[in-house]
Design an enzyme around this catalytic site. Structure first.
Site, PDB file in Angstrom:
ATOM      1  N   HIS A  77       0.846  -1.203   0.000  1.00  0.00           N
ATOM      2  CA  HIS A  77       0.000   0.000   0.000  1.00  0.00           C
ATOM      3  C   HIS A  77       0.880   1.251   0.000  1.00  0.00           C
ATOM      4  CE1 HIS A  77      -3.009  -3.002   1.442  1.00  0.00           C
ATOM      5  NE2 HIS A  77      -3.765  -2.312   0.599  1.00  0.00           N
ATOM      6  N   ASP A  92      -8.987  -1.075  -7.793  1.00  0.00           N
ATOM      7  CA  ASP A  92      -8.211  -1.245  -6.565  1.00  0.00           C
ATOM      8  C   ASP A  92      -7.575  -2.631  -6.492  1.00  0.00           C
ATOM      9  OD1 ASP A  92      -7.144  -0.728  -4.041  1.00  0.00           O
ATOM     10  OD2 ASP A  92      -8.994  -1.212  -2.990  1.00  0.00           O
ATOM     11  N   ALA A 104      -3.070 -18.353  -2.228  1.00  0.00           N
ATOM     12  CA  ALA A 104      -3.498 -16.976  -1.956  1.00  0.00           C
ATOM     13  C   ALA A 104      -4.308 -16.416  -3.111  1.00  0.00           C
ATOM     14  CB  ALA A 104      -2.281 -16.098  -1.691  1.00  0.00           C
TER      15      ALA A 104
END
Length: 416
Positions: free
Chosen positions: A164, A314, A364
């Protein structure tokens, strides 16, 4: 010594005066250098003293910016206490302008754009170009110098997290720009809608501390307390965005009347809050109910679509080519592992998908691509069939590749 003529004497006096002025300037410069040196020394001592107060610094002991962030996250002190962060610490002349080539401008419009190849000043120039290219600077009378300062301040208020960070901010905004171009959104939306989409993308993760909402709530951090456990990070990103815009030098909306500013503010807040993945099911279900009879004249429909678009952007890394997407998985896992290590140390619950002892790259990604990304992008595809080849097909290929990798991992584990 013979007497000088009046002309020569006057000339001699002028020369002496010039020499005296040069000496005076030299002394002033030396005095200024001394003063600056003294001030730098004082600042260095202050930074050193502040550094001595911090305990258990995890990383980058010599990085002052990271040190401040570490103090904030460890001590749960107020975020952004230092208002100097809100205005760029560099002025515009030191923002080296990168001149975009025609090839770069064309590549920027595509989901395949590789952000790993660009330095921060180049990404800033690309963002600046997007605002100009979409006609936002012209249509909303945005001061071009203010736009530069605002972008600098945006950059300076993203932390150096593994995932981030400012590069993620750039990727999300570039994907939004490519969707606006690919889906011809300027033919469907108002320019105000486009401005909200771009600005929310730029601001959507401002001052992200690298630890998610679950950690904030379980650790009862200052942010979780402030926002009553309701999307604490997203609320914080919004607050920082409008703190920056409250600085006159960074207010790209200074020409807006109060009603227009209220509209852009509410629209931006709505979109940033929509990026909380805890709301994913709610937002996508709402969009699915509208998509088959979508009405661009219906404000509720348009707002819902904008919320889905920023969500798509996003989490869009897997839309990109494998060599661009895969490093982002490594970055995200690094950030997850940092959080789960801290949670273990603090006796907090640990999510299995963040635990370095339980998760692999294929495990994942497979579930996330199959059950989150593909269903959302396929729903958007009902409105914009043109994204199938550019966005949905790469997601399917990425899912298949990770499933193959998982099969290889499983086979190797059986052999062992």
């Amino acid at each position: 010594m013979p007497a000088l003529s009046s002309d020569k004497e006057e000339l001699f006096q002028n020369v002496l005066t010039q020499v005296a002025e040069q000496f005076s300037r030299a002394f002033k410069i030396n005095e200024l250098k001394t003063e600056v040196t003294n001030r730098l020394t004082m600042l260095e001592k202050r930074v050193e003293l502040e550094g001595m107060k911090v305990v258990e610094i995890e990383k980058c002991r010599n990085d002052i910016k990271k040190l401040r962030e570490e103090m904030a996250s460890r001590n749960n002190s107020n975020f952004l206490e230092d208002n100097k962060k809100l205005t760029p610490y560099r002025d515009v002349p030191s923002y080296p302008k990168y001149h975009l080539s025609k090839e770069t401008m064309e590549a920027l419009r595509l989901p395949t754009f590789d952000a790993w190849q660009w330095e921060p000043n180049e990404m800033l120039s690309c963002l600046e170009h997007m605002y100009h290219d979409l006609g936002l600077v012209r249509d909303f009378s945005i001061n071009p110098i203010t736009l530069k300062r605002w972008l600098l301040s945006i950059h300076d208020n993203y932390r150096n997290n593994p995932f981030h960070n400012f590069r993620h901010c750039f990727c999300v905004t570039q994907m939004m720009y490519s969707m606006i171009c690919l889906c011809s959104l300027q033919e469907k939306f108002t320019q105000m809608d486009v401005l909200v989409l771009m600005t929310a993308a730029v601001c959507h993760d401002l001052d992200h501390p690298g630890f998610n909402n679950t950690y904030q709530i379980n650790a009862r951090t200052e942010l979780a307390v402030r926002y009553n456990d309701i999307s604490p990070l997203e609320n914080h990103h919004c607050a920082v965005a409008f703190q920056i815009l409250s600085q006159p030098d960074c207010n790209i909306f200074s020409s807006f009347d109060p009603e227009a500013f209220k509209q852009i503010r509410q629209g931006t807040i709505t979109l940033i809050l929509a990026t909380d993945m805890a709301r994913h099911g709610e937002i996508l279900d709402s969009f699915k109910q509208k998509v088959d009879s979508f009405d661009y004249t219906n404000e509720e429909h348009v707002t819902c679509l904008k919320m889905v678009l920023i969500k798509c952007c996003d989490i869009s890394n897997e839309v990109r080519p494998m060599e661009v997407a895969e490093p982002w998985v490594d970055c995200l896992l690094e950030e997850y592992f940092m959080q789960s290590d801290r949670e273990k140390a603090e006796g907090l619950p640990v999510a299995p998908f963040m635990d370095r002892e339980k998760v692999t790259k294929p495990t994942a990604q497979i579930g996330f691509i199959k059950f989150v990304l593909i269903p959302m992008f396929e729903t958007v595809m009902k409105l914009f069939p043109q994204i199938e080849e550019a966005m949905v097909q790469p997601l399917r290929e990425s899912r298949d590749r990770y499933e193959e990798l998982k099969q290889i991992d499983d086979a190797m584990n059986e052999v062992e």
